[in-house]
Write a protein that holds these residues in place. Sequence first.
Motif, mmCIF file in Angstrom:
data_model
loop_
_atom_site.group_PDB
_atom_site.id
_atom_site.type_symbol
_atom_site.label_atom_id
_atom_site.label_comp_id
_atom_site.label_asym_id
_atom_site.label_seq_id
_atom_site.Cartn_x
_atom_site.Cartn_y
_atom_site.Cartn_z
ATOM 1 N N GLN A 97 0.837 -1.208 0.000
ATOM 2 C CA GLN A 97 0.000 0.000 0.000
ATOM 3 C C GLN A 97 0.869 1.254 0.000
ATOM 4 O O GLN A 97 1.987 1.244 0.522
ATOM 5 N N THR A 98 0.312 2.325 -0.534
ATOM 6 C CA THR A 98 1.041 3.583 -0.566
ATOM 7 C C THR A 98 1.012 4.224 0.820
ATOM 8 O O THR A 98 -0.025 4.244 1.476
ATOM 9 N N VAL A 99 2.161 4.749 1.248
ATOM 10 C CA VAL A 99 2.215 5.433 2.538
ATOM 11 C C VAL A 99 2.074 6.932 2.304
ATOM 12 O O VAL A 99 2.758 7.501 1.453
ATOM 13 N N SER A 100 1.179 7.541 3.057
ATOM 14 C CA SER A 100 1.011 8.986 2.956
ATOM 15 C C SER A 100 2.087 9.654 3.816
ATOM 16 O O SER A 100 2.127 9.462 5.025
ATOM 17 N N PHE A 101 2.974 10.412 3.160
ATOM 18 C CA PHE A 101 4.141 10.976 3.861
ATOM 19 C C PHE A 101 4.192 12.490 3.679
ATOM 20 O O PHE A 101 4.053 12.989 2.562
ATOM 21 N N VAL A 102 4.394 13.213 4.772
ATOM 22 C CA VAL A 102 4.599 14.662 4.705
ATOM 23 C C VAL A 102 5.916 14.965 5.408
ATOM 24 O O VAL A 102 6.106 14.578 6.564
ATOM 25 N N GLN A 103 6.823 15.640 4.698
ATOM 26 C CA GLN A 103 8.085 16.008 5.347
ATOM 27 C C GLN A 103 7.894 17.325 6.092
ATOM 28 O O GLN A 103 7.463 18.329 5.517
ATOM 29 N N GLY A 104 8.185 17.315 7.379
ATOM 30 C CA GLY A 104 8.041 18.534 8.164
ATOM 31 C C GLY A 104 8.508 18.319 9.582
ATOM 32 O O GLY A 104 8.766 17.190 10.007
ATOM 33 N N ASP A 105 8.596 19.431 10.312
ATOM 34 C CA ASP A 105 9.159 19.429 11.660
ATOM 35 C C ASP A 105 8.044 19.723 12.671
ATOM 36 O O ASP A 105 7.251 20.648 12.455
ATOM 37 N N ILE A 106 8.012 18.971 13.755
ATOM 38 C CA ILE A 106 6.942 19.187 14.742
ATOM 39 C C ILE A 106 7.061 20.544 15.445
ATOM 40 O O ILE A 106 6.107 20.991 16.082
ATOM 41 N N ARG A 107 8.201 21.212 15.314
ATOM 42 C CA ARG A 107 8.325 22.554 15.922
ATOM 43 C C ARG A 107 7.766 23.642 15.005
ATOM 44 O O ARG A 107 7.725 24.807 15.396
ATOM 45 N N VAL B 142 9.728 21.244 23.258
ATOM 46 C CA VAL B 142 9.053 22.332 22.523
ATOM 47 C C VAL B 142 8.272 21.744 21.338
ATOM 48 O O VAL B 142 7.138 22.148 21.070
ATOM 49 N N GLY B 143 8.866 20.757 20.672
ATOM 50 C CA GLY B 143 8.159 20.101 19.567
ATOM 51 C C GLY B 143 6.822 19.529 20.020
ATOM 52 O O GLY B 143 5.812 19.634 19.320
ATOM 53 N N THR B 144 6.812 18.937 21.208
ATOM 54 C CA THR B 144 5.556 18.350 21.708
ATOM 55 C C THR B 144 4.560 19.446 22.100
ATOM 56 O O THR B 144 3.345 19.276 21.927
ATOM 57 N N VAL B 145 5.056 20.586 22.604
ATOM 58 C CA VAL B 145 4.145 21.715 22.895
ATOM 59 C C VAL B 145 3.424 22.128 21.610
ATOM 60 O O VAL B 145 2.202 22.256 21.581
#
Length: 340
Positions: A50-60, A102-105
């Motif tokens: 199956q195709t994986v839906s992927f977004v490149q980005g930073d949680i901050r 901070v990323g989790t905030v």
Amino acid sequence: MKVLVTGGAGYIGSHCLVELIQAGFEPVVFDNLSNASRESMARVEQITGQTVSFVQGDIRDAQALEGLFTAHRFDAVLHLAGLKAVGESVAKPLTYYDNNVVGTVRLLEAMTAHGCLNIVFSSSATVYGDPQTLPIDEAQPVGGTTNPYGTSKYQIERMLGDWAAATASARVIALRYFNPVGAHPSGLIGEDPQGIPNNLMPYVQQVAAGKLACLSVFGDDYDTIDGTGVRDYLHVVDLARGHLAALNKLAQMDPGKTAVNLGTGNGLSVLQLIHAFEAACGAPLAYKVAPRRPGDIAACYADPRFAQRWLGWSATLDLTAMCEDAWRWQSTNPSGYSPA
Ligand code: NAD
Ligand code: UFG
């Protein structure tokens, strides 16, 4: 069930994706690729078909999260994104607090704003510090952490508890992993550490593959079965299935935060692990005894009964499977996800 998987391109995340897809969940990966490769996603697609839906980005990145939560209506978040190298966290504490805490905030702000109030968090047995008694159950004190990485996990757990208390209907499960090892039995995905590995199993794998000359056993004078450090190694596929159990539990649990150990309950020494790996790869491993590693504890293993009772999860894969699967991944992917 649509699930945001932060850090989904990494070692544990990629194994979670396989289990999620095979169980009919719809995962969307969000990862900045700071410690992962797009190739792991291609491999997950190869395993699952199956195709994986992927977004490149930073949680901050609040804007990136806003875009993500606007584009998708998530039922839950599996939050694995984070930096995890203990030694590096001592040298660069602010990097670790920024990325992990901070990323989790930022992530919780986006979740709150979009009414997504279910989260499963990758915590660690490290929150127990040097345990008072063994095996370690969830009632043992937490917070006696010995490095910024561990402290970041502890702080995030506290923050998640405070967020759940302040947010009606919020549900949080903190999974306290013991020592994940091994790889998917297909040999297509596994751990791909950058540079010299810090952890025992990847180091052992690279000695077996001839990439590293000799393993240093950090201390043989601990009060353990043979003097070497004892840990609770669990197969990463079992660990991934623990995430599935947690996602299913979110819908049934009372609001609030619950922490659960994910381990086998079996303590194994460094020498025992080396000998099991020798059996799996069919050759002796070069090792020498070296001084203790600063910050290490003698022994750490889980009381896994709460996970069994509350999540209906327990580890099923044994040490032989951990070593054989790790060796299959290592020997068929000598350069990890990079082209050989
Ligand atoms: P990993 O490094 O392979 O995976 C973490 C992923 O998060 C990587 O793909 C990385 O690129 C991504 N990431 C890091 N910072 C990010 C950011 N700011 N924004 C977006 N993505 C980011 O590590 P892993 O072993 O798969 O661990 C997953 C989680 O489990 C981590 O939170 C780790 O602390 C925790 N954990 C791991 C272990 C272990 O022994 N492997 C033990 C206990 C807890
Ligand atoms: N060890 C060696 N030689 C090595 C590497 C490790 O002898 O080259 C020994 C350690 O001294 C320890 C055992 O192998 O006794 C396991 O060490 P790891 O570094 O593999 O794992 P740790 O238990 O120290 O820590 C790991 C993760 C932490 C996490 C913790 C609990 O690195 O992030 O498990 O989940 F918090």
